[in-house]
Design a protein around this motif. Structure first.
Motif, PDB file in Angstrom:
ATOM      1  N   THR A 118      41.473  52.977  50.876  1.00 37.77           N
ATOM      2  CA  THR A 118      40.965  52.457  49.607  1.00 37.77           C
ATOM      3  C   THR A 118      41.968  51.545  48.917  1.00 37.77           C
ATOM      4  N   GLY A 119      43.240  51.955  48.890  1.00 36.99           N
ATOM      5  CA  GLY A 119      44.261  51.138  48.234  1.00 36.99           C
ATOM      6  C   GLY A 119      44.388  49.769  48.857  1.00 36.99           C
ATOM      7  N   LEU A 120      44.400  49.721  50.189  1.00 39.33           N
ATOM      8  CA  LEU A 120      44.504  48.438  50.889  1.00 39.33           C
ATOM      9  C   LEU A 120      43.273  47.575  50.631  1.00 39.33           C
ATOM     10  N   MET A 121      42.110  48.204  50.553  1.00 35.87           N
ATOM     11  CA  MET A 121      40.890  47.448  50.295  1.00 35.87           C
ATOM     12  C   MET A 121      40.899  46.865  48.882  1.00 35.87           C
ATOM     13  N   HIS A 122      41.395  47.622  47.917  1.00 33.30           N
ATOM     14  CA  HIS A 122      41.516  47.086  46.559  1.00 33.30           C
ATOM     15  C   HIS A 122      42.475  45.896  46.538  1.00 33.30           C
ATOM     16  N   GLN A 123      43.553  45.960  47.297  1.00 33.93           N
ATOM     17  CA  GLN A 123      44.484  44.844  47.369  1.00 33.93           C
ATOM     18  C   GLN A 123      43.818  43.601  47.963  1.00 33.93           C
TER      19      GLN A 123
ATOM     20  N   ASP B  62      41.750  42.129  45.336  1.00 39.06           N
ATOM     21  CA  ASP B  62      42.625  41.431  44.384  1.00 39.06           C
ATOM     22  C   ASP B  62      42.838  39.988  44.828  1.00 39.06           C
ATOM     23  N   ARG B  63      43.122  39.814  46.114  1.00 41.42           N
ATOM     24  CA  ARG B  63      43.397  38.472  46.636  1.00 41.42           C
ATOM     25  C   ARG B  63      42.145  37.602  46.618  1.00 41.42           C
ATOM     26  N   LEU B  64      40.996  38.206  46.917  1.00 42.96           N
ATOM     27  CA  LEU B  64      39.750  37.454  46.876  1.00 42.96           C
ATOM     28  C   LEU B  64      39.430  37.006  45.448  1.00 42.96           C
ATOM     29  N   GLU B  65      39.612  37.903  44.499  1.00 44.57           N
ATOM     30  CA  GLU B  65      39.353  37.560  43.094  1.00 44.57           C
ATOM     31  C   GLU B  65      40.275  36.429  42.640  1.00 44.57           C
ATOM     32  N   ALA B  66      41.536  36.508  43.034  1.00 48.11           N
ATOM     33  CA  ALA B  66      42.487  35.462  42.647  1.00 48.11           C
ATOM     34  C   ALA B  66      42.084  34.127  43.252  1.00 48.11           C
ATOM     35  N   ALA B  67      41.650  34.143  44.509  1.00 48.98           N
ATOM     36  CA  ALA B  67      41.261  32.901  45.187  1.00 48.98           C
ATOM     37  C   ALA B  67      40.020  32.292  44.549  1.00 48.98           C
ATOM     38  N   LEU B  68      39.138  33.144  44.013  1.00 50.65           N
ATOM     39  CA  LEU B  68      37.897  32.667  43.391  1.00 50.65           C
ATOM     40  C   LEU B  68      38.044  32.427  41.902  1.00 50.65           C
ATOM     41  N   GLY B  69      39.223  32.688  41.357  1.00 45.82           N
ATOM     42  CA  GLY B  69      39.438  32.487  39.926  1.00 45.82           C
ATOM     43  C   GLY B  69      38.769  33.519  39.064  1.00 45.82           C
ATOM     44  N   LEU B  70      38.562  34.716  39.583  1.00 42.45           N
ATOM     45  CA  LEU B  70      37.924  35.789  38.819  1.00 42.45           C
ATOM     46  C   LEU B  70      38.979  36.659  38.135  1.00 42.45           C
ATOM     47  N   THR B  71      38.657  37.093  36.946  1.00 52.30           N
ATOM     48  CA  THR B  71      39.536  38.026  36.260  1.00 52.30           C
ATOM     49  C   THR B  71      39.379  39.407  36.878  1.00 52.30           C
ATOM     50  N   SER B  72      40.488  40.043  37.213  1.00 49.73           N
ATOM     51  CA  SER B  72      40.435  41.356  37.851  1.00 49.73           C
ATOM     52  C   SER B  72      39.845  42.386  36.902  1.00 49.73           C
ATOM     53  N   ILE B  73      39.035  43.286  37.448  1.00 49.63           N
ATOM     54  CA  ILE B  73      38.435  44.354  36.652  1.00 49.63           C
ATOM     55  C   ILE B  73      38.851  45.699  37.246  1.00 49.63           C
ATOM     56  N   ASN B  74      38.678  46.728  36.485  1.00 54.22           N
ATOM     57  CA  ASN B  74      39.068  48.070  36.916  1.00 54.22           C
ATOM     58  C   ASN B  74      37.874  48.883  37.409  1.00 54.22           C
ATOM     59  N   GLY B  75      36.879  48.206  37.946  1.00 52.15           N
ATOM     60  CA  GLY B  75      35.706  48.908  38.450  1.00 52.15           C
ATOM     61  C   GLY B  75      35.985  49.584  39.783  1.00 52.15           C
TER      62      GLY B  75
ATOM     63  N   ARG C  95      33.422  45.919  42.643  1.00 48.23           N
ATOM     64  CA  ARG C  95      34.286  44.749  42.788  1.00 48.23           C
ATOM     65  C   ARG C  95      33.854  43.888  43.980  1.00 48.23           C
ATOM     66  N   VAL C  96      33.517  44.537  45.080  1.00 52.10           N
ATOM     67  CA  VAL C  96      33.069  43.784  46.261  1.00 52.10           C
ATOM     68  C   VAL C  96      31.760  43.069  45.960  1.00 52.10           C
ATOM     69  N   SER C  97      30.839  43.756  45.265  1.00 56.22           N
ATOM     70  CA  SER C  97      29.554  43.132  44.916  1.00 56.22           C
ATOM     71  C   SER C  97      29.771  41.899  44.039  1.00 56.22           C
ATOM     72  N   ARG C  98      30.711  41.993  43.109  1.00 59.51           N
ATOM     73  CA  ARG C  98      30.970  40.853  42.223  1.00 59.51           C
ATOM     74  C   ARG C  98      31.508  39.671  43.015  1.00 59.51           C
ATOM     75  N   VAL C  99      32.373  39.941  43.986  1.00 62.25           N
ATOM     76  CA  VAL C  99      32.901  38.861  44.832  1.00 62.25           C
ATOM     77  C   VAL C  99      31.792  38.250  45.670  1.00 62.25           C
ATOM     78  N   MET C 100      30.942  39.093  46.271  1.00 61.99           N
ATOM     79  CA  MET C 100      29.879  38.591  47.128  1.00 61.99           C
ATOM     80  C   MET C 100      28.877  37.756  46.343  1.00 61.99           C
TER      81      MET C 100
END
Length: 223
Positions: free
Chosen positions: A188-193, A196-209, A214-219
């Motif tokens: 889980t920790g590695l997946m959250h990391q 994190d990188r996907l959100e940064a690449a897409l310009g998304l603000t990180s959330i604590n969900g 988090r994956v759904s928001r990226v997709m």
């Protein structure tokens, strides 16, 4: 059409694979295989009889698990595998697959008649159990069984008819076997990391969900 690849079972080659290659692959893949005694006893009870082992196709490591099952039970099998398994590898890989009792099938239409006949004859002869992944492709699910392929079921019924026509009221055995996987460490920790990188690449603000949110928001950024 690409030529059909026959199995050329060789006991010595198979034992070398079990003794040398299998332990190396298990260690390199960090896999530990457990087989329950009930499965081993049932395999040994039908060894040398017309039998089909029907196994769910959860992961690309399933063939490794089956090799371990063969070693633990001291039962040898024939295997049907996609023609693509033989392609793109080394000549040694192709040779070893054949010597371990693997033969090819070309999926789709028109049906692979040579593979079909080999399947039926191997089941009816009953020298070794035939192993099938009746779902066809790797499913990625060990909690659900997808619909079974019609052609495999038809081959089993045809083999049974051939047995009855030749030997009378002898029934072939169909043994369902389940493979499932457990992870020793949480990822889980590695997946959250990774998210994190996907959100940064897409310009998304990180959330604590949670991870799924988090994956759904990226997709959703790609829809």
């Amino acid at each position: 059409m690409t030529a059909f690849i026959e199995p050329e079972f060789n006991k010595i080659a198979l034992e070398l694979v079990k003794a040398l290659a299998l332990p190396f692959i298990l260690k390199a893949s960090r896999l530990k295989i457990s087989v329950d005694n009930t499965t081993i006893n049932r395999l040994q009870s039908i060894d040398g009889q017309p039998a089909v082992l029907m196994i769910n196709h959860t992961d690309r490591f399933d063939p490794v698990a089956i090799a371990a099952l063969s070693k633990r039970s001291d039962c040898d099998f024939h295997y049907i595998a996609s023609r693509s398994i033989f392609e793109g590898g080394t000549a040694l890989k192709k040779w070893l697959l054949k010597k371990c009792g693997v033969y090819s099938v070309i999926r789709g239409h028109p049906p692979d008649e040579q593979s079909k006949e080999k399947t039926i004859s191997l089941i009816a002869e009953g020298e070794r159990s035939l192993l099938m992944f009746p779902e066809g492709d790797v499913t990625g699910r060990d909690d659900y069984v997808y619909p079974l392929k019609d052609d495999g079921l038809r081959n089993i019924l045809t083999a049974q008819k051939r047995i009855v026509d030749k030997k009378g009221k002898q029934s072939l055995k169909v043994l369902p076997i389940s493979i499932f996987y457990e992870v020793s460490d949480s990822s889980t920790g590695l997946m959250h990391q990774s998210v994190d990188r996907l959100e940064a690449a897409l310009g998304l603000t990180s959330i604590n969900g949670n991870l799924e949110e988090r994956v759904s928001r990226v997709m959703n950024q790609f829809i």
